[in-house]
Write an enzyme that holds these catalytic residues in place. Structure first.
Site, PDB file in Angstrom:
ATOM      1  N   TYR A   5     -28.301  21.830 -39.947  1.00 30.77           N
ATOM      2  CA  TYR A   5     -30.286  22.143 -40.926  1.00 30.77           C
ATOM      3  C   TYR A   5     -29.675  22.727 -41.995  1.00 30.77           C
ATOM      4  O   TYR A   5     -30.092  22.516 -43.381  1.00 30.77           O
ATOM      5  CB  TYR A   5     -31.297  22.099 -39.832  1.00 30.77           C
ATOM      6  CG  TYR A   5     -32.138  21.759 -40.329  1.00 30.77           C
ATOM      7  CD1 TYR A   5     -33.707  20.770 -41.200  1.00 30.77           C
ATOM      8  CD2 TYR A   5     -32.867  22.551 -40.500  1.00 30.77           C
ATOM      9  CE1 TYR A   5     -33.942  20.708 -41.390  1.00 30.77           C
ATOM     10  CE2 TYR A   5     -34.066  22.953 -41.376  1.00 30.77           C
ATOM     11  CZ  TYR A   5     -35.475  21.650 -41.519  1.00 30.77           C
ATOM     12  OH  TYR A   5     -36.246  21.471 -42.326  1.00 30.77           O
ATOM     13  N   LYS A  12     -30.315  21.792 -45.568  1.00 27.54           N
ATOM     14  CA  LYS A  12     -31.346  22.413 -46.720  1.00 27.54           C
ATOM     15  C   LYS A  12     -30.925  23.134 -48.123  1.00 27.54           C
ATOM     16  O   LYS A  12     -31.337  23.369 -48.900  1.00 27.54           O
ATOM     17  CB  LYS A  12     -32.186  23.394 -46.041  1.00 27.54           C
ATOM     18  CG  LYS A  12     -33.189  22.316 -45.042  1.00 27.54           C
ATOM     19  CD  LYS A  12     -34.074  21.097 -45.195  1.00 27.54           C
ATOM     20  CE  LYS A  12     -34.993  20.843 -44.896  1.00 27.54           C
ATOM     21  NZ  LYS A  12     -35.522  18.786 -45.907  1.00 27.54           N
TER      22      LYS A  12
END
Length: 266
Positions: free
Chosen positions: A157, A161
């Site tokens: 993740y 990002k």
């Protein structure tokens, strides 16, 4: 309010959570919103709620990991704006549960990449001619404090990002001459999904909130969506290439410990 009157907007992940709050807010300010999501039932429910509030919205079912779905969604959104897209919000992203780096699988990584930076890139690239046609377009991407702060056990993740943050700055630099502003929002909010896990062993929201200065997440409707509306509007006409933190100081002022989360080491 008519802050965005006549604007044509596209919101990915718009069926639920932050995306739903953003879609409802933009529509409430006068924009037509194309809600893009894989969950058709919740997507149509969002559109119906916008209509019930006298707003304008349409739904497109799409898997943001598939380029052909993105192409269809972008073109359908542009049709509502006579060939232009004024606001693009890339909120969709798969979130893998915290896991130690040595246990991360290829599937974890690939799904995070496909629904995050690759999807954001594709929406922006395919949407470029329609954004350029606007003459005052605004793209709002979503990043995370987990990437900017290197929070442990969030490798897929956080990497996704981090890539979105870099892409945002590159696009802002390249597209300023086309009068397309590109910014990112870094939120910390309490969504329905997180709320449903409070008190369970999977409750990472509370672990995060406890480590944050304000001890809570933002309300999506009243604290996150207005920030997106600001970036979408002419009030932010001279704002581009920035990451707006709407996280109660969490990214800059706290450290989250996921080491006790289920699955991290198992």
């Amino acid at each position: 309010m008519s802050r965005l009157e006549g604007r044509n907007a596209l919101v990915t992940g718009g069926a639920q959570g932050l995306g739903r709050a953003i879609a409802r807010s933009l529509a409430g300010m006068g924009a037509h919103v194309t809600v893009v999501d894989l969950n058709e039932a919740k997507g149509r429910e969002c559109v119906d709620s916008i209509g019930a509030a006298s707003g304008s919205a349409s739904f497109v079912k799409a898997n943001v990991a598939r380029r052909e779905d993105i192409e269809a969604a972008v073109h359908q959104a542009a049709d509502h704006g006579d060939g232009r897209i004024d606001v693009m919000v890339n909120a969709a992203q798969f979130f893998a549960m915290p896991k130690a780096l040595e246990l991360v699988t290829d599937k974890d990584w690939e799904l995070s990449e496909a629904t995050g930076p690759k999807a954001t890139f594709r929406f922006m690239q395919i949407g470029f001619p329609f954004l350029r046609a606007s003459g005052r377009a605004s793209v709002i991407n979503f990043v995370s404090g987990s990437a900017l702060g290197g929070i442990a056990y969030t490798a897929p993740y956080s990497a996704a990002k981090g890539a979105v943050a870099a892409l945002t700055k590159v696009a802002a630099n390249e597209w300023a001459r086309h009068r397309i502003r590109v910014n990112a929002l870094c939120p910390f909010a309490l969504t329905e999904a997180q709320e449903s896990m409070i008190g369970t062993e999977w409750d990472n929201y509370t672990r995060t909130a406890v480590a944050s200065p304000m001890k809570r997440g933002a309300d999506p409707e009243t604290e996150i969506a207005p920030a997106v509306a600001f970036l979408a509007s002419d009030d932010a006409a001279f704002v581009t290439g920035t990451v707006l933190h709407v996280d109660g100081g969490m990214t800059e002022l706290s450290t989250v410990d996921y080491s006790q989360s289920p699955g991290v080491f198992g």
